[in-house]
Design an enzyme around this catalytic site. Structure first.
Site, PDB file in Angstrom:
ATOM      1  N   GLY A  45       3.931 -56.074  13.472  1.00  0.00           N
ATOM      2  CA  GLY A  45       3.538 -55.350  12.273  1.00  0.00           C
ATOM      3  C   GLY A  45       3.162 -56.319  11.174  1.00  0.00           C
ATOM      4  O   GLY A  45       3.449 -57.517  11.255  1.00  0.00           O
ATOM      5  N   GLN A  50       2.283 -58.948   2.481  1.00  0.00           N
ATOM      6  CA  GLN A  50       2.562 -60.252   3.101  1.00  0.00           C
ATOM      7  C   GLN A  50       1.348 -61.182   3.074  1.00  0.00           C
ATOM      8  O   GLN A  50       1.490 -62.378   3.249  1.00  0.00           O
ATOM      9  CB  GLN A  50       3.015 -60.059   4.555  1.00  0.00           C
ATOM     10  CG  GLN A  50       4.377 -59.377   4.655  1.00  0.00           C
ATOM     11  CD  GLN A  50       4.743 -59.102   6.098  1.00  0.00           C
ATOM     12  OE1 GLN A  50       4.318 -58.108   6.666  1.00  0.00           O
ATOM     13  NE2 GLN A  50       5.522 -59.985   6.702  1.00  0.00           N
ATOM     14  N   CYS A  90      10.830 -61.364  10.816  1.00  0.00           N
ATOM     15  CA  CYS A  90       9.820 -61.117   9.780  1.00  0.00           C
ATOM     16  C   CYS A  90       8.890 -62.322   9.728  1.00  0.00           C
ATOM     17  O   CYS A  90       9.358 -63.469   9.678  1.00  0.00           O
ATOM     18  CB  CYS A  90      10.501 -60.914   8.426  1.00  0.00           C
ATOM     19  SG  CYS A  90       9.332 -60.585   7.088  1.00  0.00           S
ATOM     20  N   LEU A  91       7.582 -62.052   9.718  1.00  0.00           N
ATOM     21  CA  LEU A  91       6.621 -63.153   9.668  1.00  0.00           C
ATOM     22  C   LEU A  91       6.698 -63.892   8.334  1.00  0.00           C
ATOM     23  O   LEU A  91       6.236 -65.027   8.237  1.00  0.00           O
ATOM     24  CB  LEU A  91       5.207 -62.612   9.917  1.00  0.00           C
ATOM     25  CG  LEU A  91       5.022 -61.921  11.280  1.00  0.00           C
ATOM     26  CD1 LEU A  91       3.621 -61.325  11.390  1.00  0.00           C
ATOM     27  CD2 LEU A  91       5.292 -62.885  12.425  1.00  0.00           C
ATOM     28  N   HIS A 132      10.527 -51.245   8.129  1.00  0.00           N
ATOM     29  CA  HIS A 132      10.439 -52.649   7.692  1.00  0.00           C
ATOM     30  C   HIS A 132       9.155 -52.874   6.881  1.00  0.00           C
ATOM     31  O   HIS A 132       9.179 -53.523   5.826  1.00  0.00           O
ATOM     32  CB  HIS A 132      10.465 -53.529   8.958  1.00  0.00           C
ATOM     33  CG  HIS A 132      10.345 -54.992   8.743  1.00  0.00           C
ATOM     34  ND1 HIS A 132      11.363 -55.890   9.012  1.00  0.00           N
ATOM     35  CD2 HIS A 132       9.290 -55.758   8.315  1.00  0.00           C
ATOM     36  CE1 HIS A 132      10.941 -57.112   8.751  1.00  0.00           C
ATOM     37  NE2 HIS A 132       9.691 -57.064   8.324  1.00  0.00           N
ATOM     38  N   GLU A 133       8.033 -52.306   7.363  1.00  0.00           N
ATOM     39  CA  GLU A 133       6.747 -52.536   6.689  1.00  0.00           C
ATOM     40  C   GLU A 133       6.661 -51.753   5.367  1.00  0.00           C
ATOM     41  O   GLU A 133       6.103 -52.253   4.386  1.00  0.00           O
ATOM     42  CB  GLU A 133       5.571 -52.168   7.606  1.00  0.00           C
ATOM     43  CG  GLU A 133       5.521 -52.893   8.946  1.00  0.00           C
ATOM     44  CD  GLU A 133       5.608 -54.400   8.853  1.00  0.00           C
ATOM     45  OE1 GLU A 133       5.264 -54.963   7.809  1.00  0.00           O
ATOM     46  OE2 GLU A 133       6.052 -55.020   9.839  1.00  0.00           O
ATOM     47  N   HIS A 136       8.258 -53.677   2.773  1.00  0.00           N
ATOM     48  CA  HIS A 136       7.383 -54.727   2.217  1.00  0.00           C
ATOM     49  C   HIS A 136       6.515 -54.150   1.094  1.00  0.00           C
ATOM     50  O   HIS A 136       6.350 -54.778   0.044  1.00  0.00           O
ATOM     51  CB  HIS A 136       6.463 -55.306   3.294  1.00  0.00           C
ATOM     52  CG  HIS A 136       7.075 -56.413   4.105  1.00  0.00           C
ATOM     53  ND1 HIS A 136       7.596 -57.559   3.534  1.00  0.00           N
ATOM     54  CD2 HIS A 136       7.219 -56.568   5.443  1.00  0.00           C
ATOM     55  CE1 HIS A 136       8.042 -58.365   4.488  1.00  0.00           C
ATOM     56  NE2 HIS A 136       7.829 -57.791   5.663  1.00  0.00           N
TER      57      HIS A 136
HETATM   58  O1  K1U Z   1       6.591 -57.451   8.885  1.00  0.00           O
HETATM   59  C1  K1U Z   1       6.681 -58.423   9.607  1.00  0.00           C
HETATM   60  O2  K1U Z   1       7.020 -59.484   9.150  1.00  0.00           O
HETATM   61  C2  K1U Z   1       6.392 -58.288  11.085  1.00  0.00           C
HETATM   62  C3  K1U Z   1       7.657 -58.198  11.929  1.00  0.00           C
HETATM   63  C4  K1U Z   1       7.915 -56.734  12.238  1.00  0.00           C
HETATM   64  C5  K1U Z   1       9.257 -56.393  12.810  1.00  0.00           C
HETATM   65  C6  K1U Z   1       9.749 -56.975  13.955  1.00  0.00           C
HETATM   66  C7  K1U Z   1      10.979 -56.609  14.464  1.00  0.00           C
HETATM   67  C8  K1U Z   1      11.719 -55.671  13.842  1.00  0.00           C
HETATM   68  C9  K1U Z   1      11.237 -55.109  12.685  1.00  0.00           C
HETATM   69  C10 K1U Z   1       9.999 -55.463  12.178  1.00  0.00           C
HETATM   70  C11 K1U Z   1       7.428 -59.001  13.193  1.00  0.00           C
HETATM   71  O3  K1U Z   1       6.560 -58.720  13.947  1.00  0.00           O
HETATM   72  S1  K1U Z   1       8.480 -60.319  13.476  1.00  0.00           S
HETATM   73  C12 K1U Z   1       7.941 -60.971  15.062  1.00  0.00           C
HETATM   74  C13 K1U Z   1       8.428 -60.147  16.201  1.00  0.00           C
HETATM   75  O4  K1U Z   1       9.402 -59.459  16.075  1.00  0.00           O
HETATM   76  C14 K1U Z   1       7.740 -60.157  17.499  1.00  0.00           C
HETATM   77  C15 K1U Z   1       6.792 -61.096  17.797  1.00  0.00           C
HETATM   78  C16 K1U Z   1       6.153 -61.064  19.041  1.00  0.00           C
HETATM   79  C17 K1U Z   1       6.458 -60.103  19.962  1.00  0.00           C
HETATM   80  C18 K1U Z   1       7.434 -59.171  19.663  1.00  0.00           C
HETATM   81  C19 K1U Z   1       8.078 -59.202  18.434  1.00  0.00           C
HETATM   82 ZN    ZN Z   2       8.421 -58.550   7.500  1.00  0.00          ZN
END
Ligand code: K1U
Ligand code: ZN
Length: 165
Positions: A45, A50, A90-91, A132-133, A136
């Site tokens: 996401g 972000q 979270c990225l 989560h989004e 943000h």
């Molecule tokens: O909003 C963001 O920073 C994105 C975040 C979303 C998220 C992940 C997990 C739980 C809640 C919200 C991410 O994508 S973090 C990276 C991640 O979880 C992932 C990366 C590659 C494959 C699968 C997951």
């Molecule tokens: Zn995030």
């Protein structure tokens, strides 16, 4: 185009995003760039906040094949049910994974890129990702759901990592 992602504790992550009034070419371009940025990261996401754009736009793809992109404009949580603790990343806080309590299921209303209104029920990772989004867009980063002690440990870890990258 891959966009730069803001990293916690950048104060711009705390800005509240404004509703999108007109879905035009600029918004379609931004959504496409956000999707490219999310897939490249990789993530499941990304909220416009972000990438330092303070408008209510989210992209999500929780499919294992990475072929089910959902673009959410002006998302509104209509209902939520249950409670579940689950690990999140979270990225904008790279390398930090912590458990957060979220609603188990949500009902969401949003506009797509054609301006059509949709209402969906979500559970599992999609429900967590939506919450989560939307956080943000409201200026909240997931680590701010942690206790003060856990948050201070995360901040120490990030400071240490900044000193010794
Ligand atoms: O909003 C963001 O920073 C994105 C975040 C979303 C998220 C992940 C997990 C739980 C809640 C919200 C991410 O994508 S973090 C990276 C991640 O979880 C992932 C990366 C590659 C494959 C699968 C997951
Ligand atoms: Zn995030």
């Amino acid at each position: 185009m891959i966009l730069p992602i803001l990293h916690y504790p950048d104060p711009r992550l705390h800005r509240i995003a404004a509703p999108i009034a007109v879905i035009d070419e600029r918004i379609r371009r931004l959504a496409a760039d956000m999707a490219e940025t999310m897939y490249a990261a990789p993530g499941v996401g990304l909220a416009a906040t972000q990438v330092d754009v303070h408008e209510r736009l989210i992209v999500i793809d929780v499919s294992p094949e990475k072929n089910t992109l959902i673009t959410l404009i002006n998302p509104q949580l209509l209902q939520h049910q249950g409670e579940k603790l689950g690990e999140e990343g979270c990225l904008s806080v790279p390398g930090i994974y912590e458990s957060v309590k979220r609603a188990e299921t949500v009902r969401l209303r949003y506009l797509d890129l054609n301006g059509e209104t949709h209402e969906i029920d979500a559970d599992g990772l999609l429900a967590v990702c939506i919450q989560h989004e939307i956080d943000h867009l409201n200026g909240i980063v997931f680590v701010e759901h942690l206790s003060r002690l856990k948050l201070s440990r995360v901040v120490q870890k990030l400071k240490k990592r900044a000193r010794n990258p």
